[in-house]
Design a protein around this motif. Structure first.
Motif, PDB file in Angstrom:
ATOM      1  N   ASP A 148       0.799  -1.217   0.000  1.00  0.00           N
ATOM      2  CA  ASP A 148       0.000   0.000   0.000  1.00  0.00           C
ATOM      3  C   ASP A 148       0.837   1.276   0.000  1.00  0.00           C
ATOM      4  O   ASP A 148       0.319   2.356  -0.277  1.00  0.00           O
ATOM      5  N   VAL A 149       2.108   1.200   0.325  1.00  0.00           N
ATOM      6  CA  VAL A 149       2.949   2.393   0.451  1.00  0.00           C
ATOM      7  C   VAL A 149       3.486   2.791  -0.923  1.00  0.00           C
ATOM      8  O   VAL A 149       4.177   2.022  -1.569  1.00  0.00           O
ATOM      9  N   LYS A 150       3.118   3.998  -1.340  1.00  0.00           N
ATOM     10  CA  LYS A 150       3.557   4.528  -2.629  1.00  0.00           C
ATOM     11  C   LYS A 150       4.334   5.811  -2.386  1.00  0.00           C
ATOM     12  O   LYS A 150       3.897   6.664  -1.616  1.00  0.00           O
ATOM     13  N   ALA A 151       5.478   5.957  -3.040  1.00  0.00           N
ATOM     14  CA  ALA A 151       6.323   7.128  -2.824  1.00  0.00           C
ATOM     15  C   ALA A 151       6.767   7.708  -4.155  1.00  0.00           C
ATOM     16  O   ALA A 151       6.983   6.974  -5.117  1.00  0.00           O
ATOM     17  N   ARG A 152       6.887   9.020  -4.173  1.00  0.00           N
ATOM     18  CA  ARG A 152       7.404   9.708  -5.350  1.00  0.00           C
ATOM     19  C   ARG A 152       8.170  10.941  -4.928  1.00  0.00           C
ATOM     20  O   ARG A 152       7.979  11.446  -3.818  1.00  0.00           O
ATOM     21  N   ILE A 153       9.026  11.417  -5.830  1.00  0.00           N
ATOM     22  CA  ILE A 153       9.912  12.527  -5.512  1.00  0.00           C
ATOM     23  C   ILE A 153       9.965  13.470  -6.711  1.00  0.00           C
ATOM     24  O   ILE A 153       9.912  13.023  -7.858  1.00  0.00           O
ATOM     25  N   ALA A 154      10.060  14.768  -6.423  1.00  0.00           N
ATOM     26  CA  ALA A 154      10.112  15.749  -7.503  1.00  0.00           C
ATOM     27  C   ALA A 154      10.951  16.949  -7.086  1.00  0.00           C
ATOM     28  O   ALA A 154      10.697  17.551  -6.034  1.00  0.00           O
ATOM     29  N   PRO A 155      11.938  17.302  -7.923  1.00  0.00           N
ATOM     30  CA  PRO A 155      12.695  18.522  -7.645  1.00  0.00           C
ATOM     31  C   PRO A 155      11.885  19.747  -8.059  1.00  0.00           C
ATOM     32  O   PRO A 155      11.196  19.728  -9.075  1.00  0.00           O
ATOM     33  N   ALA A 156      11.971  20.795  -7.259  1.00  0.00           N
ATOM     34  CA  ALA A 156      11.323  22.063  -7.592  1.00  0.00           C
ATOM     35  C   ALA A 156      12.328  22.933  -8.325  1.00  0.00           C
ATOM     36  O   ALA A 156      13.401  23.223  -7.807  1.00  0.00           O
ATOM     37  N   LYS A 157      11.984  23.311  -9.542  1.00  0.00           N
ATOM     38  CA  LYS A 157      12.873  24.157 -10.332  1.00  0.00           C
ATOM     39  C   LYS A 157      12.606  25.635 -10.054  1.00  0.00           C
ATOM     40  O   LYS A 157      13.497  26.457 -10.182  1.00  0.00           O
ATOM     41  N   GLN A 158      11.384  25.960  -9.719  1.00  0.00           N
ATOM     42  CA  GLN A 158      10.999  27.334  -9.386  1.00  0.00           C
ATOM     43  C   GLN A 158      10.523  27.354  -7.939  1.00  0.00           C
ATOM     44  O   GLN A 158       9.554  26.676  -7.600  1.00  0.00           O
ATOM     45  N   TYR A 159      11.189  28.116  -7.090  1.00  0.00           N
ATOM     46  CA  TYR A 159      10.817  28.189  -5.677  1.00  0.00           C
ATOM     47  C   TYR A 159      11.413  29.458  -5.082  1.00  0.00           C
ATOM     48  O   TYR A 159      12.322  30.060  -5.640  1.00  0.00           O
ATOM     49  N   VAL A 160      10.873  29.863  -3.958  1.00  0.00           N
ATOM     50  CA  VAL A 160      11.384  30.996  -3.186  1.00  0.00           C
ATOM     51  C   VAL A 160      11.422  30.551  -1.739  1.00  0.00           C
ATOM     52  O   VAL A 160      10.468  29.945  -1.241  1.00  0.00           O
ATOM     53  N   ILE A 161      12.514  30.849  -1.053  1.00  0.00           N
ATOM     54  CA  ILE A 161      12.636  30.520   0.363  1.00  0.00           C
ATOM     55  C   ILE A 161      12.897  31.830   1.106  1.00  0.00           C
ATOM     56  O   ILE A 161      13.995  32.372   1.071  1.00  0.00           O
ATOM     57  N   GLY A 162      11.862  32.358   1.737  1.00  0.00           N
ATOM     58  CA  GLY A 162      11.990  33.600   2.489  1.00  0.00           C
ATOM     59  C   GLY A 162      12.233  34.799   1.584  1.00  0.00           C
ATOM     60  O   GLY A 162      12.042  34.747   0.376  1.00  0.00           O
TER      61      GLY A 162
END
Length: 119
Positions: free
Chosen positions: A39-53
Motif C-alpha cells: 500500500d505504500v507509494k512514494a514519489r519525488i520531484a525537484p522544484a525548479k521554481q521556488y522561493v525561500i523567504g
C-alpha cells in the motif's frame, strides 16, 4: 494509502533520489501501524521554481508529505514523522554555506472519499 510525496529544491545536487525513496518506504513499512507494504507509494520531484523567504543567501529545502488514512493517534503520527525526518536528514546534501530546511507533514486522508482498487 499511505502516499509519500517528497519535494526538494533543485539546488541540492547529488541527492540520491532512488536510494532515499527506497529507505523511506522501508522505514514507513517497518512501523507497526502500516499493515501492508504494498500500500505504500512514494514519489519525488525537484522544484525548479521556488522561493525561500525574502533574504539573500544560498538556501534549499526538502519536504515530505506522508498522507495516511485518518484515525491514527498523534503519537503514531509523531513517530512516523520522526522516522521520515531522520532519513531525509541522512540523505540530503548540505553544501557549504547553504541553509537547508528539512520538514515533514503528516496529512490525514478522508476515509469515506478515498477510493483504492487493484487491477
Amino acid at each position: 494509502m499511505p502516499h509519500l510525496f517528497i519535494d526538494y529544491s533543485d539546488n541540492l545536487a547529488g541527492l540520491p533520489e532512488q536510494q532515499m525513496l527506497t529507505e523511506l518506504v522501508a522505514t514507513v513499512c517497518e512501523h507497526p501501524s502500516i499493515l501492508d507494504e504494498l500500500d505504500v507509494k512514494a514519489r519525488i520531484a525537484p522544484a525548479k521554481q521556488y522561493v525561500i523567504g525574502t533574504g539573500s543567501g544560498l538556501r534549499g529545502f526538502i519536504h515530505a508529505d506522508l498522507r495516511l488514512m485518518a484515525g491514527r493517534t498523534p503519537e503514531v503520527k509523531k513517530e512516523l514523522s520522526d522516522r521520515v525526518a531522520e532519513v531525509l536528514r541522512r540523505f540530503t546534501p548540505h553544501p557549504e554555506g547553504m541553509l537547508v530546511q528539512v520538514s515533514v507533514e503528516i496529512t490525514d486522508m478522508d476515509r469515506p472519499s478515498y477510493h483504492k482498487g487493484r487491477l
